[in-house]
Design a protein around this motif. Structure first.
Motif, PDB file in Angstrom:
ATOM      1  N   GLN A  57       0.832  -1.203   0.000  1.00 43.55           N
ATOM      2  CA  GLN A  57       0.000   0.000   0.000  1.00 43.55           C
ATOM      3  C   GLN A  57       0.870   1.258   0.000  1.00 43.55           C
ATOM      4  N   LEU A  58       1.915   1.260   0.835  1.00 41.84           N
ATOM      5  CA  LEU A  58       2.812   2.414   0.875  1.00 41.84           C
ATOM      6  C   LEU A  58       3.522   2.607  -0.461  1.00 41.84           C
ATOM      7  N   ALA A  59       3.917   1.479  -1.097  1.00 35.92           N
ATOM      8  CA  ALA A  59       4.580   1.578  -2.399  1.00 35.92           C
ATOM      9  C   ALA A  59       3.648   2.177  -3.440  1.00 35.92           C
ATOM     10  N   GLU A  60       2.368   1.777  -3.414  1.00 42.10           N
ATOM     11  CA  GLU A  60       1.394   2.334  -4.349  1.00 42.10           C
ATOM     12  C   GLU A  60       1.177   3.818  -4.089  1.00 42.10           C
ATOM     13  N   GLU A  61       1.099   4.201  -2.818  1.00 42.45           N
ATOM     14  CA  GLU A  61       0.931   5.617  -2.487  1.00 42.45           C
ATOM     15  C   GLU A  61       2.121   6.433  -2.971  1.00 42.45           C
ATOM     16  N   TYR A  62       3.324   5.853  -2.815  1.00 37.58           N
ATOM     17  CA  TYR A  62       4.523   6.556  -3.274  1.00 37.58           C
ATOM     18  C   TYR A  62       4.507   6.728  -4.786  1.00 37.58           C
ATOM     19  N   ARG A  63       4.183   5.628  -5.509  1.00 36.75           N
ATOM     20  CA  ARG A  63       4.179   5.711  -6.970  1.00 36.75           C
ATOM     21  C   ARG A  63       3.113   6.681  -7.457  1.00 36.75           C
ATOM     22  N   GLY A  64       1.927   6.635  -6.820  1.00 43.43           N
ATOM     23  CA  GLY A  64       0.865   7.544  -7.218  1.00 43.43           C
ATOM     24  C   GLY A  64       1.266   8.995  -7.006  1.00 43.43           C
ATOM     25  N   SER A  65       1.904   9.273  -5.858  1.00 44.57           N
ATOM     26  CA  SER A  65       2.367  10.632  -5.575  1.00 44.57           C
ATOM     27  C   SER A  65       3.444  11.051  -6.559  1.00 44.57           C
ATOM     28  N   ALA A  66       4.358  10.127  -6.872  1.00 47.73           N
ATOM     29  CA  ALA A  66       5.434  10.453  -7.817  1.00 47.73           C
ATOM     30  C   ALA A  66       4.884  10.756  -9.202  1.00 47.73           C
ATOM     31  N   ARG A  67       3.856   9.988  -9.609  1.00 43.24           N
ATOM     32  CA  ARG A  67       3.275  10.219 -10.932  1.00 43.24           C
ATOM     33  C   ARG A  67       2.570  11.575 -10.994  1.00 43.24           C
ATOM     34  N   ARG A  68       1.949  11.961  -9.889  1.00 43.05           N
ATOM     35  CA  ARG A  68       1.285  13.275  -9.877  1.00 43.05           C
ATOM     36  C   ARG A  68       2.297  14.408  -9.937  1.00 43.05           C
ATOM     37  N   ARG A  69       3.459  14.183  -9.314  1.00 38.97           N
ATOM     38  CA  ARG A  69       4.484  15.228  -9.301  1.00 38.97           C
ATOM     39  C   ARG A  69       5.268  15.273 -10.602  1.00 38.97           C
ATOM     40  N   ASP A  70       5.414  14.115 -11.245  1.00 35.49           N
ATOM     41  CA  ASP A  70       6.296  14.032 -12.415  1.00 35.49           C
ATOM     42  C   ASP A  70       5.629  13.169 -13.475  1.00 35.49           C
ATOM     43  N   SER A  71       5.177  13.791 -14.569  1.00 39.04           N
ATOM     44  CA  SER A  71       4.491  13.048 -15.625  1.00 39.04           C
ATOM     45  C   SER A  71       5.406  12.030 -16.290  1.00 39.04           C
ATOM     46  N   ALA A  72       6.728  12.210 -16.174  1.00 37.51           N
ATOM     47  CA  ALA A  72       7.659  11.260 -16.771  1.00 37.51           C
ATOM     48  C   ALA A  72       7.548   9.883 -16.125  1.00 37.51           C
ATOM     49  N   GLN A  73       6.949   9.832 -14.925  1.00 34.31           N
ATOM     50  CA  GLN A  73       6.771   8.554 -14.248  1.00 34.31           C
ATOM     51  C   GLN A  73       5.700   7.696 -14.924  1.00 34.31           C
ATOM     52  N   LEU A  74       4.866   8.312 -15.775  1.00 32.02           N
ATOM     53  CA  LEU A  74       3.760   7.583 -16.401  1.00 32.02           C
ATOM     54  C   LEU A  74       4.231   6.669 -17.519  1.00 32.02           C
ATOM     55  N   VAL A  75       5.250   7.076 -18.250  1.00 31.39           N
ATOM     56  CA  VAL A  75       5.771   6.283 -19.361  1.00 31.39           C
ATOM     57  C   VAL A  75       7.288   6.221 -19.242  1.00 31.39           C
ATOM     58  N   GLU A  76       7.808   5.012 -19.189  1.00 29.25           N
ATOM     59  CA  GLU A  76       9.252   4.809 -19.112  1.00 29.25           C
ATOM     60  C   GLU A  76       9.702   4.058 -20.362  1.00 29.25           C
ATOM     61  N   VAL A  77      10.726   4.556 -21.027  1.00 28.65           N
ATOM     62  CA  VAL A  77      11.253   3.897 -22.216  1.00 28.65           C
ATOM     63  C   VAL A  77      12.324   2.894 -21.799  1.00 28.65           C
ATOM     64  N   VAL A  78      12.113   1.651 -22.197  1.00 29.74           N
ATOM     65  CA  VAL A  78      13.041   0.566 -21.869  1.00 29.74           C
ATOM     66  C   VAL A  78      13.797   0.201 -23.144  1.00 29.74           C
ATOM     67  N   THR A  79      15.127   0.189 -23.068  1.00 29.97           N
ATOM     68  CA  THR A  79      15.950  -0.035 -24.253  1.00 29.97           C
ATOM     69  C   THR A  79      16.799  -1.291 -24.090  1.00 29.97           C
ATOM     70  N   GLY A  80      16.832  -2.107 -25.135  1.00 29.79           N
ATOM     71  CA  GLY A  80      17.689  -3.286 -25.143  1.00 29.79           C
ATOM     72  C   GLY A  80      16.925  -4.573 -24.871  1.00 29.79           C
ATOM     73  N   VAL A  81      17.415  -5.651 -25.480  1.00 26.25           N
ATOM     74  CA  VAL A  81      16.755  -6.950 -25.359  1.00 26.25           C
ATOM     75  C   VAL A  81      16.657  -7.402 -23.910  1.00 26.25           C
ATOM     76  N   ASP A  82      17.779  -7.318 -23.177  1.00 25.25           N
ATOM     77  CA  ASP A  82      17.798  -7.804 -21.795  1.00 25.25           C
ATOM     78  C   ASP A  82      16.841  -7.011 -20.910  1.00 25.25           C
ATOM     79  N   ALA A  83      16.821  -5.692 -21.078  1.00 25.15           N
ATOM     80  CA  ALA A  83      15.956  -4.849 -20.249  1.00 25.15           C
ATOM     81  C   ALA A  83      14.481  -5.135 -20.532  1.00 25.15           C
ATOM     82  N   ILE A  84      14.142  -5.323 -21.810  1.00 24.40           N
ATOM     83  CA  ILE A  84      12.754  -5.631 -22.160  1.00 24.40           C
ATOM     84  C   ILE A  84      12.361  -6.996 -21.609  1.00 24.40           C
ATOM     85  N   ARG A  85      13.274  -7.968 -21.709  1.00 26.89           N
ATOM     86  CA  ARG A  85      12.988  -9.302 -21.175  1.00 26.89           C
ATOM     87  C   ARG A  85      12.725  -9.226 -19.666  1.00 26.89           C
TER      88      ARG A  85
END
Length: 343
Positions: free
Chosen positions: A89-117
């Protein structure tokens, strides 16, 4: 070792002495535990209050530890689960607060085969209720055989709905992989073409490659969290789900209308798989496929394969089974996974 059950080191040392003896006086317990007589009595009083030892005629005895410690184990597990829930619950509250403060938290670009896997495996590990997948031919970061999280997710009750592109079903040996997922509980459908590769976990996070699998350079994918964009991806899945055909290739029990082989053949036909590929996937000859299709057409008085598909749909020959559990909000049919973002 018993600190997790609420015992102090001194209490555990005294308790072990009592467990190791049949009837033991406080003085003997103090000597064997290496504590003073004045120190051992308060410890014994605590163990008595917890119901771990008994006192009769000045002698201390112990009940079987698996009986006396059982309630403490259960209580400890309940506290651990409560703590895990609080952390989530605390982790969700943190992520929700972070997304409200920073729109970059909504979409993260993942690069490379290993990272996508890693992300493809991670969103499966984090799923608790439902996963939605678009499965295309070829693969970007991970072959179906490397998708070790699928069976684990299914085993803990995650419900998957999977749409397979027809080209994937025609790949050599791919039907075996698809069957494994369906036998694990997937509700699977097929369609001639899908727009993107896509994996959605609990309608809270999605992974979507940003370039086609045959593009040059390192592959990239978008990790999309709760937002209007994620809602649009879920809606896209639902549109294609309604258009796709049920993929009933895992049933082994005959029905009043079709035996298992006929159901697999008809399901692949309606899914757009060619006769040649159907013959390969079912391990029969091309002529056998054509003969069985002609038999089915005669059975429903159909002159063309399109009429056969229409009649099969009208008669409910390939209707999906009732899932056997309440539908989630919105009446969505859930079901489990196969090879998703990996394909």
């Amino acid at each position: 070792m018993l600190e997790a059950l609420g015992m102090t080191p001194d209490e555990e040392r005294v308790y072990r002495v009592v467990v190791g003896g049949y009837r033991t006086a406080a003085e003997e317990i103090a000597g064997r535990a290496g504590v003073g007589r004045g120190e051992v009595q308060p410890i014994l009083d605590v163990l008595l209050a917890k119901g771990l030892v008994n006192l009769a005629d000045g002698q201390y005895t112990s009940a079987p530890p698996d009986v006396s410690l059982g309630p403490l184990l259960v209580h400890g597990q309940e506290k651990l689960e409560a703590a895990r829930a609080a952390v989530s619950q605390l982790a969700e509250e943190y992520r929700g607060s972070a997304r409200r403060r920073d729109s970059a938290q909504l979409v993260e670009v993942v690069t490379g085969v290993d990272a996508i896997r890693r992300q493809a495996l991670a969103i499966q590990r984090g799923a608790r209720e439902e996963s939605l997948w678009f499965c295309l031919e070829g693969n970007v970061a991970m072959a179906a055989s490397e998708n070790v999280e699928e069976a684990l997710a299914q085993a803990r009750g995650v419900q998957y709905r999977v749409i397979y592109e027809t080209g994937l079903l025609e790949e050599p040996g791919r039907i075996v992989n698809v069957l494994e997922g369906i036998e694990g509980g997937e509700i699977a459908r097929s369609i001639s073409k899908l727009p993107v590769r896509l994996a959605i976990s609990d309608r809270r996070v999605a992974l979507c490659p940003l370039v086609s699998h045959d593009s040059t350079g390192e592959p990239t994918a978008a990790l999309v969290r709760e937002s209007s964009l994620l809602s649009a991806l879920v809606a896209l899945f639902e549109v294609y789900w309604e258009r796709a055909s049920p993929l009933r290739i895992g049933d082994t029990a005959p029905t009043p209308h079709l035996d298992p082989d006929e159901r697999r053949l008809l399901s692949l036909l309606i899914g757009g798989v060619s006769d040649k590929s159907i013959a390969t996937q079912l391990n029969v000859s091309y002529r056998t496929v054509q003969r069985r299709l002609q038999d089915l057409m005669r059975r429903v008085d159909a002159r063309t394969r399109m009429q056969l598909a229409w009649q099969a749909s009208k008669l409910g020959w390939l209707d999906e089974p009732s899932p056997g559990y309440p539908l989630p909000a919105g009446g969505r049919h859930p079901g489990p996974l196969s090879d998703a973002i990996s394909n």
